[in-house]
Design a protein around this motif. Structure first.
Motif, mmCIF file in Angstrom:
data_model
loop_
_atom_site.group_PDB
_atom_site.id
_atom_site.type_symbol
_atom_site.label_atom_id
_atom_site.label_comp_id
_atom_site.label_asym_id
_atom_site.label_seq_id
_atom_site.Cartn_x
_atom_site.Cartn_y
_atom_site.Cartn_z
ATOM 1 N N LYS A 79 0.855 -1.181 0.000
ATOM 2 C CA LYS A 79 0.000 0.000 0.000
ATOM 3 C C LYS A 79 0.894 1.234 0.000
ATOM 4 O O LYS A 79 2.009 1.215 0.524
ATOM 5 N N ARG A 81 0.772 5.263 1.153
ATOM 6 C CA ARG A 81 0.025 6.307 1.854
ATOM 7 C C ARG A 81 0.503 7.670 1.352
ATOM 8 O O ARG A 81 1.698 7.959 1.371
ATOM 9 N N SER A 84 0.261 12.469 4.112
ATOM 10 C CA SER A 84 0.229 12.419 5.570
ATOM 11 C C SER A 84 1.623 12.615 6.156
ATOM 12 O O SER A 84 2.590 11.998 5.699
ATOM 13 N N GLY A 91 -4.218 10.856 5.493
ATOM 14 C CA GLY A 91 -3.951 10.878 4.064
ATOM 15 C C GLY A 91 -4.793 9.887 3.281
ATOM 16 O O GLY A 91 -5.873 9.488 3.712
ATOM 17 N N GLU A 92 -4.283 9.487 2.129
ATOM 18 C CA GLU A 92 -4.951 8.513 1.265
ATOM 19 C C GLU A 92 -4.116 7.240 1.200
ATOM 20 O O GLU A 92 -2.922 7.295 0.903
ATOM 21 N N LEU A 93 -4.745 6.109 1.486
ATOM 22 C CA LEU A 93 -4.064 4.817 1.412
ATOM 23 C C LEU A 93 -4.496 4.136 0.117
ATOM 24 O O LEU A 93 -5.668 3.810 -0.064
ATOM 25 N N VAL A 94 -3.544 3.935 -0.793
ATOM 26 C CA VAL A 94 -3.854 3.468 -2.142
ATOM 27 C C VAL A 94 -3.166 2.127 -2.410
ATOM 28 O O VAL A 94 -2.003 1.927 -2.046
ATOM 29 N N THR A 121 -5.218 3.437 -8.141
ATOM 30 C CA THR A 121 -6.143 4.564 -8.264
ATOM 31 C C THR A 121 -5.355 5.857 -8.421
ATOM 32 O O THR A 121 -4.478 6.140 -7.594
ATOM 33 N N VAL A 123 -4.282 9.721 -8.067
ATOM 34 C CA VAL A 123 -4.482 10.689 -6.984
ATOM 35 C C VAL A 123 -4.270 12.101 -7.527
ATOM 36 O O VAL A 123 -3.408 12.334 -8.366
ATOM 37 N N SER A 126 -2.775 18.255 -4.279
ATOM 38 C CA SER A 126 -3.392 19.104 -3.263
ATOM 39 C C SER A 126 -2.262 19.758 -2.482
ATOM 40 O O SER A 126 -1.090 19.642 -2.858
#
Length: 254
Positions: A79, A81, A84, A91-94, A121, A123, A126
């Motif tokens: 994964k 992250r 973060s 954050g986002e875990l992808v 996915t 991202v 930002s």
């Protein structure tokens, strides 16, 4: 020495005889920082969501890391992250769709220590996620640079990882200078490597695969070194300009 992570993993690898003489991987004598200051930095996590390496996001679905980080994993076990400051939360875990490491990677010499990860996915950018540009030339020796990561703060004796992202300021040492008599590596430093040095400052275990950044560009990928922050032994990185064409070619294939 690779700059991997957990002591248990280091011991297991050492017993298996798969690693160079020394292992490294965390920020030594750095300071706490934030993901907003380094929004390209990502931690790589295994199926148990334990941190094992760092990486740099270079587009909406591509992350650059070190080849040696990926040797024990399949894509489904990893994964990433993003966004973060804390490596294990927020954050986002992808998930990871696929990855490939350089065909010329040699675990004995550590040449071509680069891998490319394809995220499952895409991202968006930002304030906490920003793609970093790949450097097209190695900065000259003495250029200020910064290394970031969640690696240990000392070599082998520090068991726990800092949860907060760390940064350390270093100076670029080009391949020729790093192989010179000024330092202690000699012929171990090869064409796909660049070094960085500052007295008592370095990356260490757990920082592997993470970014060396100068002039807002990705110059190096944390690779190996002799211990952490040893006098006369710079941190050694995969030289991004040397492998940039491979990264760009592989990005089209993944």
């Amino acid at each position: 020495m690779l700059r991997f992570i957990a002591v248990f993993a280091l011991v297991n690898c050492a017993l298996a005889g798969t690693l160079p003489n020394d292992l490294d991987g965390r920020i030594v004598n750095g300071v706490d920082t934030t993901i907003e200051a380094h929004p390209y930095q990502v931690p790589l996590q295994n199926a148990a969501l334990s941190h094992f390496c760092g990486g740099s996001i270079i587009s909406e679905d591509l992350v650059v890391t070190a080849a040696h980080c990926m040797q024990s994993y399949t894509a489904s076990q990893i994964k990433v992250r993003l966004g973060s400051t804390i490596y294990n939360e927020g954050g986002e875990l992808v998930s990871v769709k696929a990855f490939k490491f350089h065909e010329g990677y040699n675990p004995k010499t550590m040449v071509n220590d680069v891998a490319l990860i394809k995220l499952a996915t895409p991202v968006r950018e930002s304030s906490k996620i920003r793609y970093i540009r790949l450097a097209d030339r190695t900065p000259p020796t003495g250029t200020p640079a910064v290394v970031t990561g969640w690696g240990t703060k000392c070599f082998l004796t520090c068991v726990s990882l800092p949860k907060t992202l760390q940064e350390v300021e270093v100076d670029i040492v080009d391949q020729k200078a790093c192989a010179s008599n000024e330092f202690k590596y000699g012929s171990q430093i090869q064409d796909t490597m660049v070094c960085a040095y500052a007295l008592k400052k370095d990356a260490c275990q757990g920082d592997s695969g993470g970014p060396l950044v100068a002039n807002n560009q990705l110059v190096g990928i944390v690779s190996w070194g002799s211990g952490c922050a040893r006098v006369g032994y710079p941190g050694v990185f995969c030289d991004v300009p040397s492998v940039r064409s491979w990264i760009e070619k592989t990005a089209k294939e993944l």
